[in-house]
Design a protein around this motif. Structure first.
Motif, PDB file in Angstrom:
ATOM      1  N   ASP A 122      50.920  35.686  64.152  1.00 24.68           N
ATOM      2  CA  ASP A 122      50.107  34.928  64.910  1.00 24.68           C
ATOM      3  C   ASP A 122      49.185  35.295  65.838  1.00 24.68           C
ATOM      4  O   ASP A 122      48.537  34.368  66.246  1.00 24.68           O
ATOM      5  CB  ASP A 122      50.864  33.757  65.363  1.00 24.68           C
ATOM      6  CG  ASP A 122      51.703  33.756  67.091  1.00 24.68           C
ATOM      7  OD1 ASP A 122      51.341  35.295  67.443  1.00 24.68           O
ATOM      8  OD2 ASP A 122      51.795  33.114  67.988  1.00 24.68           O
ATOM      9  N   ARG A 124      45.722  36.481  65.822  1.00 23.52           N
ATOM     10  CA  ARG A 124      44.372  35.943  64.470  1.00 23.52           C
ATOM     11  C   ARG A 124      43.097  37.170  64.690  1.00 23.52           C
ATOM     12  O   ARG A 124      42.990  37.633  65.838  1.00 23.52           O
ATOM     13  CB  ARG A 124      44.197  34.646  65.071  1.00 23.52           C
ATOM     14  CG  ARG A 124      45.199  33.933  64.497  1.00 23.52           C
ATOM     15  CD  ARG A 124      44.760  32.021  65.540  1.00 23.52           C
ATOM     16  NE  ARG A 124      45.130  30.998  65.085  1.00 23.52           N
ATOM     17  CZ  ARG A 124      44.912  29.307  65.456  1.00 23.52           C
ATOM     18  NH1 ARG A 124      43.401  29.500  65.804  1.00 23.52           N
ATOM     19  NH2 ARG A 124      46.232  29.047  65.346  1.00 23.52           N
ATOM     20  N   ARG A 138      45.231  32.865  59.174  1.00 19.21           N
ATOM     21  CA  ARG A 138      46.193  31.780  59.360  1.00 19.21           C
ATOM     22  C   ARG A 138      48.121  32.541  59.364  1.00 19.21           C
ATOM     23  O   ARG A 138      48.002  34.106  59.929  1.00 19.21           O
ATOM     24  CB  ARG A 138      47.364  31.459  58.199  1.00 19.21           C
ATOM     25  CG  ARG A 138      46.012  30.265  57.282  1.00 19.21           C
ATOM     26  CD  ARG A 138      46.338  29.372  56.514  1.00 19.21           C
ATOM     27  NE  ARG A 138      46.923  28.908  56.626  1.00 19.21           N
ATOM     28  CZ  ARG A 138      48.143  27.523  55.793  1.00 19.21           C
ATOM     29  NH1 ARG A 138      48.525  27.714  54.965  1.00 19.21           N
ATOM     30  NH2 ARG A 138      48.400  26.796  56.643  1.00 19.21           N
ATOM     31  N   ASP A 139      48.174  31.656  61.231  1.00 24.81           N
ATOM     32  CA  ASP A 139      49.374  32.336  61.531  1.00 24.81           C
ATOM     33  C   ASP A 139      50.778  32.742  60.644  1.00 24.81           C
ATOM     34  O   ASP A 139      51.442  31.383  59.535  1.00 24.81           O
ATOM     35  CB  ASP A 139      49.931  31.310  63.121  1.00 24.81           C
ATOM     36  CG  ASP A 139      48.558  31.214  63.170  1.00 24.81           C
ATOM     37  OD1 ASP A 139      48.172  32.313  63.435  1.00 24.81           O
ATOM     38  OD2 ASP A 139      48.779  30.493  64.374  1.00 24.81           O
ATOM     39  N   GLU A 144      53.291  26.719  60.776  1.00 22.72           N
ATOM     40  CA  GLU A 144      52.105  26.972  59.591  1.00 22.72           C
ATOM     41  C   GLU A 144      52.837  26.521  58.333  1.00 22.72           C
ATOM     42  O   GLU A 144      52.522  25.680  57.289  1.00 22.72           O
ATOM     43  CB  GLU A 144      51.509  28.521  59.380  1.00 22.72           C
ATOM     44  CG  GLU A 144      50.511  27.932  60.840  1.00 22.72           C
ATOM     45  CD  GLU A 144      49.496  27.497  60.444  1.00 22.72           C
ATOM     46  OE1 GLU A 144      49.274  26.953  59.148  1.00 22.72           O
ATOM     47  OE2 GLU A 144      48.739  27.298  61.124  1.00 22.72           O
ATOM     48  N   VAL A 147      53.649  22.913  58.030  1.00 20.83           N
ATOM     49  CA  VAL A 147      51.941  21.772  57.835  1.00 20.83           C
ATOM     50  C   VAL A 147      52.158  22.660  56.022  1.00 20.83           C
ATOM     51  O   VAL A 147      51.932  22.009  55.168  1.00 20.83           O
ATOM     52  CB  VAL A 147      51.087  23.280  58.382  1.00 20.83           C
ATOM     53  CG1 VAL A 147      49.565  22.432  57.898  1.00 20.83           C
ATOM     54  CG2 VAL A 147      51.157  22.350  59.859  1.00 20.83           C
ATOM     55  N   ASP A 148      52.797  24.117  55.809  1.00 25.95           N
ATOM     56  CA  ASP A 148      52.464  23.968  54.214  1.00 25.95           C
ATOM     57  C   ASP A 148      53.155  23.041  53.357  1.00 25.95           C
ATOM     58  O   ASP A 148      52.838  22.681  52.300  1.00 25.95           O
ATOM     59  CB  ASP A 148      52.559  25.260  54.343  1.00 25.95           C
ATOM     60  CG  ASP A 148      51.760  26.322  54.496  1.00 25.95           C
ATOM     61  OD1 ASP A 148      50.275  25.813  54.724  1.00 25.95           O
ATOM     62  OD2 ASP A 148      52.464  27.996  54.551  1.00 25.95           O
ATOM     63  N   PRO A 154      47.995  19.190  60.224  1.00 26.92           N
ATOM     64  CA  PRO A 154      47.509  19.983  60.918  1.00 26.92           C
ATOM     65  C   PRO A 154      47.123  20.611  62.686  1.00 26.92           C
ATOM     66  O   PRO A 154      47.059  21.288  62.998  1.00 26.92           O
ATOM     67  CB  PRO A 154      46.014  20.951  59.871  1.00 26.92           C
ATOM     68  CG  PRO A 154      46.335  20.405  58.590  1.00 26.92           C
ATOM     69  CD  PRO A 154      47.510  19.026  58.921  1.00 26.92           C
ATOM     70  N   ALA A 157      49.771  21.449  65.012  1.00 21.17           N
ATOM     71  CA  ALA A 157      50.791  22.238  64.412  1.00 21.17           C
ATOM     72  C   ALA A 157      50.900  23.000  66.525  1.00 21.17           C
ATOM     73  O   ALA A 157      51.530  23.453  66.957  1.00 21.17           O
ATOM     74  CB  ALA A 157      50.242  23.923  64.389  1.00 21.17           C
ATOM     75  N   SER A 163      55.663  25.831  68.393  1.00 19.97           N
ATOM     76  CA  SER A 163      55.102  26.487  67.665  1.00 19.97           C
ATOM     77  C   SER A 163      54.879  27.557  68.044  1.00 19.97           C
ATOM     78  O   SER A 163      54.655  28.444  67.552  1.00 19.97           O
ATOM     79  CB  SER A 163      53.279  25.920  68.521  1.00 19.97           C
ATOM     80  OG  SER A 163      54.037  26.059  70.397  1.00 19.97           O
TER      81      SER A 163
END
Length: 266
Positions: A122, A124, A138-139, A144, A147-148, A154, A157, A163
């Protein structure tokens, strides 16, 4: 004359933790003029294990970049760094009786006006065009993944209770790490990049980061971002580490003329 020159700098703060477990490095390639690399690693593992892992990522990056030559594949270089550092971190875990893990994010700027990057975890990479945010990595995190899968939004997150759970790190004894790579061509003056750990990006919106980098030199931006991260993170601020790479207009060439005295022949 080159279309841009590279200005780069790093920033780091221990936050409210007892130990700094992040590492960062900026490197030139001895055998490949015009190539430069920025690397950030966020160590995890406790009791100095994280620091050992992050240090190994930086050391491996420098060692492999030192033997990089023009014509070699940058993507293969980054892949080699990932797997070699992962292997050594696992061996370190056996010898040190610790559980070291680390994230990895790296950027290579080439003389062909290309930016090539890769990451695992994570930590970035942000790319900016002038003061404008363009994209970010993207982490490789559990949230994540949620989220997907459409299980959380989003915007949820960052503050989700899970997290901090990562699904892809260097040093894992259960899974082989993988990297996600990216590329941007036709670099020009005004383009800039920020590589950072979650101890920085957690406290900022994308537009705040782009504005800070665009309006300041790397050193000035580093001081500003650290100050703001501390203000927003205290008393539970994480280690904060990052590298800033800016492409700026090169200074105009100044022609210098000298007038030598002429002696008259008698």
């Amino acid at each position: 004359m080159s279309q841009y020159k590279i200005e780069a700098g790093t920033g780091q703060h221990i936050g409210d933790r007892q130990e700094q477990q992040d590492r960062v490095g900026l490197f030139a390639a001895p055998h490949a003029p015009g190539y430069m690399m920025a690397v950030v690693a966020d160590g995890m593992g406790g009791k100095s294990g994280g620091a050992l892992a992050a240090e190994q990522v930086i050391r491996t990056s420098k060692q492999l970049f030192d033997v990089f030559y023009p014509g070699n594949s940058v993507e293969e270089l980054l892949q080699s760094i990932l797997h070699e550092a992962h292997t050594i971190i696992k061996l370190t875990a056996v010898s040190s009786e610790k559980e070291p893990h680390s994230t990895f994010v790296a950027l290579v700027i080439t003389p062909q006006q290309e930016a090539i990057w890769a990451h695992a975890g994570d930590s970035r990479l942000y790319r900016f065009s002038g003061p404008n945010f363009s994209e970010k990595t993207r982490d490789h995190s559990y949230v994540e993944k949620l989220v997907d899968e459409g299980k959380i939004r989003p915007d949820e997150a960052k503050t989700h209770k899970l997290s901090n759970i990562l699904i892809n790190v260097l040093g894992s004894t259960n899974n082989t790490p993988y990297m996600t790579s990216g590329k941007y061509s036709n670099l020009k003056a005004g383009d800039s990049f920020l590589l950072c750990t979650d101890g920085l990006w957690h406290y900022f919106d994308d537009i705040e980061l782009s504005a800070a980098v665009a309006a300041n030199t790397p050193r000035q931006a580093s001081e500003l971002l650290i100050r703001k991260a501390r203000d927003r993170g205290t008393p539970r601020g994480d280690n904060c580490t990052f590298a800033i790479v800016k492409l700026v207009v090169p200074p105009a060439e100044v022609k210098s003329y000298t007038v030598q005295k002429m002696r008259r022949a008698v």
